[in-house]
Scaffold this motif. Structure first.
Motif, short mmCIF file in Angstrom:
data_model
loop_
_atom_site.label_atom_id
_atom_site.label_comp_id
_atom_site.label_asym_id
_atom_site.label_seq_id
_atom_site.Cartn_x
_atom_site.Cartn_y
_atom_site.Cartn_z
N MET A 1 1.08 -1.46 0.00
CA MET A 1 -0.15 -0.04 0.12
C MET A 1 0.65 1.28 -0.39
SD MET A 1 -2.47 1.12 2.85
CE MET A 1 -4.03 -0.50 2.29
N GLU A 2 0.52 2.47 -0.69
CA GLU A 2 1.29 3.25 -0.87
C GLU A 2 1.32 4.08 0.15
OE1 GLU A 2 1.87 7.17 -4.30
OE2 GLU A 2 0.11 5.91 -4.00
N LYS A 3 2.82 4.93 0.23
CA LYS A 3 1.91 5.19 2.01
C LYS A 3 1.25 6.78 1.89
CE LYS A 3 6.63 5.70 4.01
NZ LYS A 3 8.01 6.10 4.31
N VAL A 4 1.00 7.08 2.95
CA VAL A 4 -0.28 8.60 3.29
C VAL A 4 0.58 9.43 4.44
CG1 VAL A 4 -2.25 9.92 2.68
CG2 VAL A 4 -2.16 7.17 1.94
N TYR A 5 0.85 10.72 4.19
CA TYR A 5 1.12 11.47 4.69
C TYR A 5 0.47 12.30 5.71
CZ TYR A 5 6.11 10.67 3.58
OH TYR A 5 7.60 10.30 3.74
N ASP A 6 0.46 12.15 7.00
CA ASP A 6 -0.75 13.13 7.13
C ASP A 6 -0.62 14.74 7.07
OD1 ASP A 6 -1.77 11.23 8.84
OD2 ASP A 6 -0.07 11.92 10.46
N ALA A 7 0.55 14.92 6.72
CA ALA A 7 1.03 15.84 6.31
C ALA A 7 2.45 16.20 5.37
CB ALA A 7 1.23 17.48 7.56
N ILE A 8 1.87 17.07 4.17
CA ILE A 8 3.33 17.47 3.64
C ILE A 8 3.69 19.01 3.88
CG2 ILE A 8 4.31 17.41 1.45
CD1 ILE A 8 3.82 14.14 0.81
N VAL A 9 4.72 19.02 4.23
CA VAL A 9 5.28 20.66 4.76
C VAL A 9 6.00 21.02 2.96
CG1 VAL A 9 6.34 22.34 5.61
CG2 VAL A 9 4.39 20.82 6.88
N VAL A 10 5.46 22.25 2.46
CA VAL A 10 6.54 22.65 1.16
C VAL A 10 7.58 23.70 1.47
CG1 VAL A 10 6.89 23.05 -1.31
CG2 VAL A 10 5.02 21.05 -0.36
N GLY A 11 8.66 24.01 1.34
CA GLY A 11 9.47 24.67 2.23
C GLY A 11 10.22 23.83 3.00
N LEU A 357 -0.31 27.71 11.97
CA LEU A 357 -0.29 26.07 10.96
C LEU A 357 -0.16 24.93 11.27
CD1 LEU A 357 2.55 27.94 8.95
CD2 LEU A 357 -0.39 28.23 8.45
N CYS A 358 -0.19 24.58 11.60
CA CYS A 358 -0.07 23.42 12.81
C CYS A 358 -1.62 22.90 13.15
CB CYS A 358 0.37 22.66 13.84
SG CYS A 358 0.39 21.04 14.48
N GLU A 359 -2.20 24.02 13.95
CA GLU A 359 -3.69 23.92 14.13
C GLU A 359 -4.69 24.54 13.04
OE1 GLU A 359 -2.68 26.16 18.17
OE2 GLU A 359 -3.66 27.36 16.50
N LEU A 360 -3.95 24.58 12.01
CA LEU A 360 -5.01 24.93 10.71
C LEU A 360 -5.43 22.93 10.41
CD1 LEU A 360 -4.32 28.40 9.35
CD2 LEU A 360 -6.62 27.44 9.82
N VAL A 361 -4.28 22.22 10.14
CA VAL A 361 -4.25 21.38 9.92
C VAL A 361 -5.08 20.36 10.14
CG1 VAL A 361 -2.27 18.89 9.25
CG2 VAL A 361 -1.74 21.81 8.16
N MET A 362 -4.75 20.27 11.72
CA MET A 362 -5.51 19.82 13.09
C MET A 362 -6.62 19.35 13.34
SD MET A 362 -2.03 18.31 14.99
CE MET A 362 -3.03 17.54 16.00
N HIS A 363 -6.62 20.77 12.72
CA HIS A 363 -8.53 21.73 12.52
C HIS A 363 -8.70 21.83 14.26
CE1 HIS A 363 -10.11 20.84 8.29
NE2 HIS A 363 -9.04 19.79 8.92
N LYS A 364 -7.73 22.25 14.68
CA LYS A 364 -7.59 22.73 16.18
C LYS A 364 -8.47 23.98 16.80
CE LYS A 364 -4.24 20.04 18.31
NZ LYS A 364 -2.56 20.19 18.82
N THR A 365 -8.72 24.27 17.80
CA THR A 365 -9.13 26.00 17.70
C THR A 365 -7.65 26.55 17.92
OG1 THR A 365 -10.96 25.39 18.82
CG2 THR A 365 -10.46 27.68 19.32
N SER A 366 -8.33 27.55 17.07
CA SER A 366 -6.62 28.13 16.96
C SER A 366 -6.00 29.09 18.55
CB SER A 366 -6.57 29.37 15.74
OG SER A 366 -5.97 29.87 15.82
N SER A 367 -4.97 29.55 18.53
CA SER A 367 -4.82 30.09 20.05
C SER A 367 -4.88 31.63 19.65
CB SER A 367 -3.35 29.45 20.22
OG SER A 367 -3.27 28.60 20.33
N TYR A 368 -4.77 31.76 18.81
CA TYR A 368 -4.55 33.64 17.92
C TYR A 368 -6.07 33.55 17.77
CZ TYR A 368 -0.27 33.71 20.40
OH TYR A 368 0.91 32.91 21.97
N ASN A 369 -6.55 35.41 18.14
CA ASN A 369 -7.45 35.60 16.40
C ASN A 369 -6.81 35.63 14.93
OD1 ASN A 369 -9.13 37.02 14.73
ND2 ASN A 369 -8.94 39.20 15.75
#
Length: 384
Positions: A1-11, A357-369
């Motif tokens: 089975m092809e590996k699927v990452y939780d996240a790829i960060v480019v840059g 950005l991690c919170e956006l990926v994980m659909h967490k409530t943001s720490s700041y406005n």
């Protein structure tokens, strides 16, 4: 089975490296991709030093609110790696009495109950006789600020990312992105799949984002980094002189300086502006006007420095019209996250940016406005 990452960060600049670090520490199976061999000096995160400070002008009070956490997170990274990343030198803000730049710095410090010292037009030359400012100049000292060792900070994030199981692939340029619930990323060396994609590509955002249907008013600017030799050794040493940020008259006269830390006897002093550039042709643009402008400032205000720079280096800023970051989801691809437009003041806040950005990926409530960083602020409607 092809590996699927939780996240790829480019840059793998400072923002991407911090984001990847935050993701892997939150249990996300993460890949960090970089187009150039590491380390490299083509983007925005190379070099030996960056300024870290708490005070911002009126347009950036929300950044001042983040700075206490940024300082804490830099300290945590130091403890994790055993690498010294911060030197406290204090910050000297200089400008014209009554003008916006200095009044906004004061408001920022007051708003956040931060200690400072004011220097009037008499105090300033008495305390800093190596400066020669106009007679109506005043100073504000913020003792908490100083210098981040940027190259070391970048390596620290990347080494911790790898230590916690992250996959770092450099010298691998992005070729294509195929959207979907599982995003396919094509590179010069292979194909990878991920549930989420984070784009922290620095000045290359000006080229990549339009390919994804996002047309942001981003500009890539070539910034010249100058080092000036002391006429009298030790005059601008870190033991005698702080970081200085100055603005006299207009924002086009915004300069910053760092004491002699990187190269023995060389003071780093630069203009916070530069010509617009294609990031793939960074050195093809004429930036002679930046040198002339900075030389004029050195001759007038720093009489104990040689008037010609001893070393010149280059950096790229990616700026937005309001100098605020872009930290948001793609409007049509919810699993594509964008971090861009750090406008020459993003490095110090990288630990917090990576967390957000991690919170956006994980659909967490943001720490700041996050309203300051939305893509839609550049448009009259939400339709792109």
């Amino acid at each position: 089975m092809e590996k699927v990452y939780d996240a790829i960060v480019v840059g793998a600049g400072i923002q991407g490296s911090s984001t990847a670090y935050n993701l892997v520490k939150n249990g996300q199976h993460t890949m960090l991709l970089e187009q150039f061999p590491l380390p490299h000096s083509r983007g925005s995160s190379h070099g030996q030093s960056r300024i870290i400070r708490k005070a911002y002008g009126s347009e950036g009070y929300h950044y001042t609110e983040m700075m206490p956490e940024a300082f804490r997170q830099w300290k945590t990274l130091e403890q994790e790696t055993g690498i010294t990343l911060f030197k406290q030198t204090g910050i000297l803000f200089c400008g014209t009495d009554g003008e916006t730049f200095m009044t906004d710095v004061l408001k920022s410090l007051h708003k956040n109950s931060m200690p400072y010292t004011s220097l009037d037009s008499k105090d300033l030359p008495e305390k800093y006789p190596m400066l020669c400012y106009p007679p109506d100049s005043i100073g504000i000292e913020d003792p908490s600020g100083g210098v981040l060792f940027s190259n070391k900070a970048l390596v620290a994030f990347q080494s911790e990312f790898i230590k916690h199981g992250g996959a770092l692939c450099d010298n691998e340029s992005l070729v294509d992105i195929i959207p979907g619930d599982i995003v396919t990323v094509k590179t010069s060396k292979g194909r990878y799949k991920s549930r989420n994609l984070v784009l922290t590509v620095g000045p290359w955002a000006t080229k990549l984002l339009p390919r994804l249907g996002i047309h942001l008013p981003l500009k890539a600017l070539r910034v010249s980094v100058f080092y000036w030799k002391e006429k009298i050794p030790g005059t601008y040493s870190v033991e005698k002189f702080p970081v200085v940020i100055q603005e006299h008259g207009t924002s086009n006269n915004h300069f910053y300086g760092l004491p002699c830390l990187e190269y023995p006897g060389l003071f780093k002093f630069c203009c916070h502006h530069g010509p617009e550039v294609d990031p793939d042709k960074r050195d093809d643009v004429d930036s002679s006007w930046v040198l002339e402008k900075t030389k004029a400032c050195i001759s007038k205000q720093f009489p104990l420095l040689e008037p010609i720079p001893a070393i010149t280096e280059s950096c790229i800023y990616t700026v937005t019209p309001d100098n605020n970051y872009v930290l948001d989801r793609h409007p049509d691809m919810s699993n594509v996250i964008i971090g861009a437009g750090f406008s020459g003041h993003g490095f110090k806040l990288a630990p917090v940016v990576g967390k957000l950005l991690c919170e956006l990926v994980m659909h967490k409530t943001s720490s700041y406005n996050m309203s300051h960083y939305k893509i839609k602020r550049f448009y009259n409607s939400s339709k792109l």
